[in-house]
Scaffold this motif. Structure first.
Motif, PDB file in Angstrom:
ATOM      1  N   PRO A   1      -0.879   6.191  -0.994  1.00 20.46           N
ATOM      2  CA  PRO A   1       0.183   6.354   0.002  1.00 20.46           C
ATOM      3  C   PRO A   1      -0.275   6.706   1.416  1.00 20.46           C
ATOM      4  CG  PRO A   1       0.839   7.352  -2.061  1.00 20.46           C
ATOM      5  CD  PRO A   1      -0.595   6.917  -2.229  1.00 20.46           C
ATOM      6  N   ASP A   2      -1.309   7.496   1.578  1.00 21.43           N
ATOM      7  CA  ASP A   2      -1.741   7.889   2.922  1.00 21.43           C
ATOM      8  C   ASP A   2      -2.916   7.066   3.449  1.00 21.43           C
ATOM      9  OD1 ASP A   2       0.205   9.819   3.163  1.00 21.43           O
ATOM     10  OD2 ASP A   2      -1.037  11.386   2.276  1.00 21.43           O
ATOM     11  N   MET A   3      -3.214   5.961   2.797  1.00 21.22           N
ATOM     12  CA  MET A   3      -4.320   5.099   3.209  1.00 21.22           C
ATOM     13  C   MET A   3      -3.826   4.052   4.218  1.00 21.22           C
ATOM     14  SD  MET A   3      -7.111   6.009   1.572  1.00 21.22           S
ATOM     15  CE  MET A   3      -8.148   4.576   1.559  1.00 21.22           C
ATOM     16  N   PRO A   4      -4.744   3.418   4.946  1.00 22.76           N
ATOM     17  CA  PRO A   4      -4.355   2.367   5.892  1.00 22.76           C
ATOM     18  C   PRO A   4      -3.658   1.201   5.186  1.00 22.76           C
ATOM     19  CG  PRO A   4      -6.639   3.027   6.239  1.00 22.76           C
ATOM     20  CD  PRO A   4      -6.178   3.672   4.975  1.00 22.76           C
ATOM     21  N   ILE A   5      -2.821   0.514   5.947  1.00 16.02           N
ATOM     22  CA  ILE A   5      -2.081  -0.620   5.390  1.00 16.02           C
ATOM     23  C   ILE A   5      -2.794  -1.929   5.714  1.00 16.02           C
ATOM     24  CG2 ILE A   5      -0.592  -1.019   7.411  1.00 16.02           C
ATOM     25  CD1 ILE A   5       1.713  -1.419   5.289  1.00 16.02           C
ATOM     26  N   TYR A   6      -2.639  -2.892   4.825  1.00 15.23           N
ATOM     27  CA  TYR A   6      -3.081  -4.274   5.038  1.00 15.23           C
ATOM     28  C   TYR A   6      -1.876  -5.125   4.690  1.00 15.23           C
ATOM     29  CZ  TYR A   6      -6.236  -8.294   5.109  1.00 15.23           C
ATOM     30  OH  TYR A   6      -6.883  -9.473   5.433  1.00 15.23           O
ATOM     31  N   MET A   7      -1.470  -6.016   5.595  1.00 17.80           N
ATOM     32  CA  MET A   7      -0.271  -6.796   5.329  1.00 17.80           C
ATOM     33  C   MET A   7      -0.437  -8.247   5.736  1.00 17.80           C
ATOM     34  SD  MET A   7       2.416  -5.487   8.290  1.00 17.80           S
ATOM     35  CE  MET A   7       2.084  -3.753   8.225  1.00 17.80           C
ATOM     36  N   GLN A   8       0.325  -9.087   5.069  1.00 22.66           N
ATOM     37  CA  GLN A   8       0.391 -10.490   5.450  1.00 22.66           C
ATOM     38  C   GLN A   8       1.781 -10.778   5.988  1.00 22.66           C
ATOM     39  OE1 GLN A   8      -1.246 -13.837   3.093  1.00 22.66           O
ATOM     40  NE2 GLN A   8       0.852 -14.649   3.104  1.00 22.66           N
ATOM     41  N   ILE A   9       1.823 -11.441   7.153  1.00 23.87           N
ATOM     42  CA  ILE A   9       3.076 -11.859   7.754  1.00 23.87           C
ATOM     43  C   ILE A   9       3.001 -13.355   8.013  1.00 23.87           C
ATOM     44  CG2 ILE A   9       3.537  -9.605   8.799  1.00 23.87           C
ATOM     45  CD1 ILE A   9       2.575 -10.807  11.489  1.00 23.87           C
ATOM     46  N   SER A  10       4.170 -13.995   8.126  1.00 18.87           N
ATOM     47  CA  SER A  10       4.167 -15.426   8.387  1.00 18.87           C
ATOM     48  C   SER A  10       5.439 -15.838   9.110  1.00 18.87           C
ATOM     49  CB  SER A  10       4.036 -16.217   7.079  1.00 18.87           C
ATOM     50  OG  SER A  10       5.161 -15.983   6.246  1.00 18.87           O
ATOM     51  N   ARG A  11       5.309 -16.965   9.778  1.00 25.23           N
ATOM     52  CA  ARG A  11       6.460 -17.639  10.373  1.00 25.23           C
ATOM     53  C   ARG A  11       6.124 -19.117  10.328  1.00 25.23           C
ATOM     54  NH1 ARG A  11      10.265 -16.593  15.648  1.00 25.23           N
ATOM     55  NH2 ARG A  11      11.443 -18.525  15.342  1.00 25.23           N
TER      56      ARG A  11
ATOM     57  N   ASP B   1      10.173  -7.780  14.327  1.00 25.87           N
ATOM     58  CA  ASP B   1      11.406  -7.707  15.122  1.00 25.87           C
ATOM     59  C   ASP B   1      11.369  -8.601  16.358  1.00 25.87           C
ATOM     60  OD1 ASP B   1      12.133  -5.792  13.250  1.00 25.87           O
ATOM     61  OD2 ASP B   1      11.702  -4.096  14.574  1.00 25.87           O
ATOM     62  N   PHE B   2      10.262  -8.585  17.099  1.00 31.48           N
ATOM     63  CA  PHE B   2      10.177  -9.336  18.348  1.00 31.48           C
ATOM     64  C   PHE B   2       9.812 -10.807  18.118  1.00 31.48           C
ATOM     65  CE2 PHE B   2       7.415 -10.321  22.218  1.00 31.48           C
ATOM     66  CZ  PHE B   2       8.481 -10.676  23.033  1.00 31.48           C
ATOM     67  N   LEU B   3       8.707 -11.072  17.418  1.00 32.57           N
ATOM     68  CA  LEU B   3       8.267 -12.455  17.250  1.00 32.57           C
ATOM     69  C   LEU B   3       8.945 -13.187  16.094  1.00 32.57           C
ATOM     70  CD1 LEU B   3       4.408 -12.286  17.927  1.00 32.57           C
ATOM     71  CD2 LEU B   3       6.264 -12.873  19.503  1.00 32.57           C
ATOM     72  N   GLY B   4       9.640 -12.458  15.238  1.00 36.73           N
ATOM     73  CA  GLY B   4      10.392 -13.112  14.169  1.00 36.73           C
ATOM     74  C   GLY B   4       9.577 -13.521  12.958  1.00 36.73           C
ATOM     75  N   PHE B   5       8.391 -12.933  12.784  1.00 38.03           N
ATOM     76  CA  PHE B   5       7.630 -13.176  11.566  1.00 38.03           C
ATOM     77  C   PHE B   5       8.310 -12.438  10.420  1.00 38.03           C
ATOM     78  CE2 PHE B   5       4.562 -14.574  14.556  1.00 38.03           C
ATOM     79  CZ  PHE B   5       3.580 -15.294  13.900  1.00 38.03           C
ATOM     80  N   ARG B   6       7.958 -12.804   9.212  1.00 38.73           N
ATOM     81  CA  ARG B   6       8.476 -12.079   8.043  1.00 38.73           C
ATOM     82  C   ARG B   6       7.304 -11.440   7.313  1.00 38.73           C
ATOM     83  NH1 ARG B   6       9.221 -16.115   2.950  1.00 38.73           N
ATOM     84  NH2 ARG B   6       7.054 -16.687   3.014  1.00 38.73           N
ATOM     85  N   LEU B   7       7.580 -10.352   6.661  1.00 40.10           N
ATOM     86  CA  LEU B   7       6.563  -9.672   5.864  1.00 40.10           C
ATOM     87  C   LEU B   7       6.473 -10.372   4.514  1.00 40.10           C
ATOM     88  CD1 LEU B   7       4.618  -7.269   5.422  1.00 40.10           C
ATOM     89  CD2 LEU B   7       6.584  -6.014   4.525  1.00 40.10           C
ATOM     90  N   ASP B   8       5.295 -10.894   4.187  1.00 43.27           N
ATOM     91  CA  ASP B   8       5.092 -11.539   2.884  1.00 43.27           C
ATOM     92  C   ASP B   8       4.701 -10.505   1.833  1.00 43.27           C
ATOM     93  OD1 ASP B   8       5.577 -14.061   4.025  1.00 43.27           O
ATOM     94  OD2 ASP B   8       3.475 -14.291   4.568  1.00 43.27           O
ATOM     95  N   TRP B   9       3.795  -9.625   2.206  1.00 41.44           N
ATOM     96  CA  TRP B   9       3.377  -8.536   1.316  1.00 41.44           C
ATOM     97  C   TRP B   9       2.574  -7.519   2.114  1.00 41.44           C
ATOM     98  CZ3 TRP B   9      -1.835  -8.273   1.591  1.00 41.44           C
ATOM     99  CH2 TRP B   9      -2.564  -9.451   1.768  1.00 41.44           C
ATOM    100  N   ASP B  10       2.468  -6.329   1.538  1.00 43.73           N
ATOM    101  CA  ASP B  10       1.599  -5.315   2.124  1.00 43.73           C
ATOM    102  C   ASP B  10       0.920  -4.545   1.001  1.00 43.73           C
ATOM    103  OD1 ASP B  10       3.473  -3.411   1.247  1.00 43.73           O
ATOM    104  OD2 ASP B  10       4.354  -3.164   3.214  1.00 43.73           O
TER     105      ASP B  10
END
Length: 131
Positions: free
Chosen positions: A40-50, A26-35
């Motif tokens: 379901p209750d495990m920690p998340i790992y995600m890739q973002i890019s701009r 929302d703030f920096l304007g990156f996009r979510l590529d995948w997560d």
């Protein structure tokens, strides 16, 4: 056999998916590529890019250390600063500074203590960026 390196992908440790999405998307304007979550209750790992910048964000213990820093060379630091300043993010109001090695540099700190320094490289010799 030939050797070819790709740009490094920093991994930042996060502690809240909600706060990470608010800051990076929302703030920096990156996009979510995948997560990814193993369950379901495990920690998340995600890739973002701009643009050409790719970051990995991880809630997994041991993946990264909080309070890390990545340096991003770019053009348009002042325009980027104006863009994010207009959003009125309540937890951070970064400034832009000139440095001996950059025309403009802006540092942002995420809710977990990780920093990204966005630097506009001076137009000198091999430090110039290609289009």
């Amino acid at each position: 056999m030939s050797i070819a390196f790709q740009p490094a992908i920093p991994i930042f440790r996060i502690f809240s998916e909600e706060k990470a999405r608010e800051f990076y998307l929302d703030f920096l304007g990156f996009r979510l590529d995948w997560d990814h979550r193993f369950e379901p209750d495990m920690p998340i790992y995600m890739q973002i890019s701009r643009g050409a910048v790719v970051l990995h964000l991880s809630e997994h213990h041991g993946d990264a250390t909080p309070d890390s820093t990545a340096y991003v060379r770019m053009r348009g630091v002042r325009d980027f600063h104006a863009e994010i300043s207009a959003k009125g993010y309540r937890y951070l109001r970064p400034g832009v500074e000139s440095r001996d090695w950059t025309d403009a540099e802006m540092t942002v700190t995420d809710p977990f203590g990780n920093r990204i320094r966005f630097g506009e490289i001076m137009n000198k010799g091999d430090e110039t960026m290609s289009a």
